[in-house]
Write an enzyme that holds these catalytic residues in place. Sequence first.
Site, PDB file in Angstrom:
ATOM      1  N   GLY A 240     -40.875  62.933  84.889  1.00 20.30           N
ATOM      2  CA  GLY A 240     -40.713  64.345  85.226  1.00 20.30           C
ATOM      3  C   GLY A 240     -40.083  65.224  84.178  1.00 20.30           C
ATOM      4  O   GLY A 240     -40.127  66.456  84.309  1.00 20.30           O
ATOM      5  N   GLU A 276     -40.166  56.338  84.323  1.00 24.35           N
ATOM      6  CA  GLU A 276     -41.626  56.502  84.346  1.00 24.35           C
ATOM      7  C   GLU A 276     -42.034  57.783  83.623  1.00 24.35           C
ATOM      8  O   GLU A 276     -42.679  58.651  84.200  1.00 24.35           O
ATOM      9  CB  GLU A 276     -42.105  56.563  85.803  1.00 24.35           C
ATOM     10  N   PRO A 277     -41.682  57.924  82.351  1.00 23.62           N
ATOM     11  CA  PRO A 277     -42.032  59.164  81.653  1.00 23.62           C
ATOM     12  C   PRO A 277     -43.518  59.217  81.315  1.00 23.62           C
ATOM     13  O   PRO A 277     -44.099  58.214  80.910  1.00 23.62           O
ATOM     14  CB  PRO A 277     -41.195  59.082  80.372  1.00 23.62           C
ATOM     15  N   ARG A 315     -55.403  72.433  83.293  1.00 21.15           N
ATOM     16  CA  ARG A 315     -54.032  72.818  83.623  1.00 21.15           C
ATOM     17  C   ARG A 315     -53.831  74.324  83.817  1.00 21.15           C
ATOM     18  O   ARG A 315     -53.168  74.732  84.776  1.00 21.15           O
ATOM     19  CB  ARG A 315     -53.038  72.248  82.601  1.00 21.15           C
ATOM     20  N   CYS A 344     -68.694  79.284  84.871  1.00 17.44           N
ATOM     21  CA  CYS A 344     -68.903  80.385  85.801  1.00 17.44           C
ATOM     22  C   CYS A 344     -67.837  80.421  86.877  1.00 17.44           C
ATOM     23  O   CYS A 344     -68.110  80.185  88.061  1.00 17.44           O
ATOM     24  CB  CYS A 344     -70.300  80.279  86.401  1.00 17.44           C
ATOM     25  N   TYR A 373     -52.201  64.994  80.833  1.00 20.67           N
ATOM     26  CA  TYR A 373     -52.918  65.677  81.913  1.00 20.67           C
ATOM     27  C   TYR A 373     -53.994  66.599  81.339  1.00 20.67           C
ATOM     28  O   TYR A 373     -54.226  67.698  81.847  1.00 20.67           O
ATOM     29  CB  TYR A 373     -51.930  66.439  82.829  1.00 20.67           C
TER      30      TYR A 373
HETATM   31  C1  LIG Z   1     -46.930  61.496  87.597  1.00 21.96           C
HETATM   32  C2  LIG Z   1     -45.836  60.543  87.829  1.00 21.96           C
HETATM   33  C3  LIG Z   1     -44.921  60.242  86.814  1.00 21.96           C
HETATM   34  C4  LIG Z   1     -44.944  60.903  85.460  1.00 21.96           C
HETATM   35  O1  LIG Z   1     -44.527  62.226  85.517  1.00 21.96           O
HETATM   36  P1  LIG Z   1     -44.301  63.044  84.170  1.00 21.96           P
HETATM   37  O2  LIG Z   1     -43.921  64.380  84.621  1.00 21.96           O
HETATM   38  O3  LIG Z   1     -45.583  63.029  83.425  1.00 21.96           O
HETATM   39  O4  LIG Z   1     -43.215  62.364  83.416  1.00 21.96           O
HETATM   40  C5  LIG Z   1     -43.964  59.279  87.053  1.00 21.96           C
HETATM   41  N1  LIG Z   1     -43.889  58.654  88.259  1.00 21.96           N
HETATM   42  C6  LIG Z   1     -44.740  58.922  89.259  1.00 21.96           C
HETATM   43  C7  LIG Z   1     -44.607  58.201  90.537  1.00 21.96           C
HETATM   44  C8  LIG Z   1     -45.743  59.872  89.085  1.00 21.96           C
HETATM   45  O5  LIG Z   1     -46.583  60.152  90.084  1.00 21.96           O
END
Ligand SMILES: *Cc1c(COP(=O)(O)O)cnc(C)c1O
Length: 420
Positions: A240, A276-277, A315, A344, A373
Site C-alpha cells: 500500500g 506485500e509491496p 488508471r 470511443c 497496474y
Molecule cells: C494489491 C495488494 C497489495 C499490493 O498493494 P500495493 O499498493 O501495490 O503495494 C498487497 N496486498 C494485497 C492483499 C493486495 O491486494
Amino acid sequence: MDHFNLRNGELHAEDVPLAAIADAVGTPVYVYSRATLERHLQVFREGLSGLDDPLIAYSVKANPNAALLAVLAKQGAGADVVSAGELLRAVAAGIPAGKIVFSGVGKTAAEMRIALEHGIYQFNLESEPEAEMLSAIAVQMGKIANVAYRINPDVDALTHAKISTGKAENKFGIPYESSLVAYAALARMPGLRIQGVDVHIGSQLTTLAPFEAAFSRLGVLIGQLREAGHSIETADLGGGLGVPYDPSEPLPPSPAEYGAMVQRITARWNVRLLFEPGRVIAGNAGVLLSRVIRVKQGATQPFVIVDAAMNDLVRPAMYEAWHDIRAVRPRNSQITASVVGPICETGDSFASGRTIDAVEADDLIAFATAGAYGANMATTYNSRPLVPEVLVSGDKWAIVRARPPIEALIAGDSIPDWVR
Ligand SMILES: *Cc1c(COP(=O)(O)O)cnc(C)c1O
C-alpha cells in the site's frame, strides 16, 4: 529515483534511447528499467533493515511479467499472490513456494489445492466459510495449511475509494471485533495451523497515519490472541505504500520513514513481519511509450491524440489517476492540452487541460510511473491487441512480452456451425 532520464536532449531508459525501442517494437509499448526495479526492492529492504528476517512478498498483481518476477526472485523477493495464475507465474519465474503468501477474498477450491500442492508459506484467509473449505481440502490431501486471518481494522486509508480496502464496509477481511471468535473457530479446524495475522488497508497511501492506526490495532489483537492461547508467529502488514505520480503533490513517505514507523509500532510483537509491496517496487520502474497520432483543435482546447489508450493504461479512467507526461525529445516549449487516446469513450483521456512539453504529430511521449497496474490491467477493448512490454538493463533491452498480431485476436473467437 528512477533510470528514465534525458541524455543529449532525449529520454532514455538506462542507456537505451526510448526512440530506438519505439522504432523497433512500435508503439504503444511499456518499457521497464531493471536497475530501477532492483533499486526499489533494495530501498524497501533497507527501510526494514532494523527488523529480524522480514519476508518481502512482492505483490504480483502490480506487475506479473515473468522477466520482472525473475529479476525480483534473483534479489530474494517472495510473492504475494491473489490467484492460482499468479502463484504459478511466481513459481515459474523462480520464486520459491516457501516465500509465497496467498491473499484474496475469493480463493476457489481448485486454487487452494494448487497452493497446498506447492506448499506455500501462508494463506491469508478472509472468512470462516473460506477457512472451512481450506481445512476440508487440506485434510483430504493429508496436508496442513499455515493460515492467518486478514483483519479488517476499520481504518480509512485516505486513498481513492476504489483502492481503499480496510474500512468496515469493504469486502475484505474479517471484522476486527469478531477476530477472537473467528480465531477460536480456526483453532478447531483440523486441516489448519494458525500462523499469524494479516492486514492490508489499501493502495497508494500517501501518509503513514492510516498504516499506524491499523498496525496499532493489529498489535493489540496479537496480545489478545496470545492471551486466548493462540500462537502468533507472523504478522503480515500488507502493501500500500504510495509512489509519487504528480510532481506538484507532496512526496509520499519514503520506505525508510515507513520502516521506522513499522519498527516503532511492532518493537515488542515478537513475530516475523511480512510485507506485500507492489506499486512501490514496480511503479516508477516503467513508462508507457506512445506516439502522437495528431493534434486536433477542439472548441476550447487542443487535443493531443496518442496511440496509447485506456485499454493499455486504465488508471486515469478507472482511478482518476495522474501520470506525468513527458516528450521523448522535448522542444523546450510547452502547450496546454488534453491528452487522449483513440478509443470511443470520453473516459479515454490521460490528462485534461494539462501543461505539457509541446508535441506534434509523430512525436513520442512517455507516461511516467506506469510500471505498476499498467500492462497487467490492459485489455483488447476496441480490438486493440494487448500492449507489448520491454525490459531494459544498461545498454541491453529485450521484448519480454510481444505484441500479438491482430490475426490472433480474430482467431481467438469461433463462429458456431449453426451461425455460419
Ligand atoms: C494489491 C495488494 C497489495 C499490493 O498493494 P500495493 O499498493 O501495490 O503495494 C498487497 N496486498 C494485497 C492483499 C493486495 O491486494
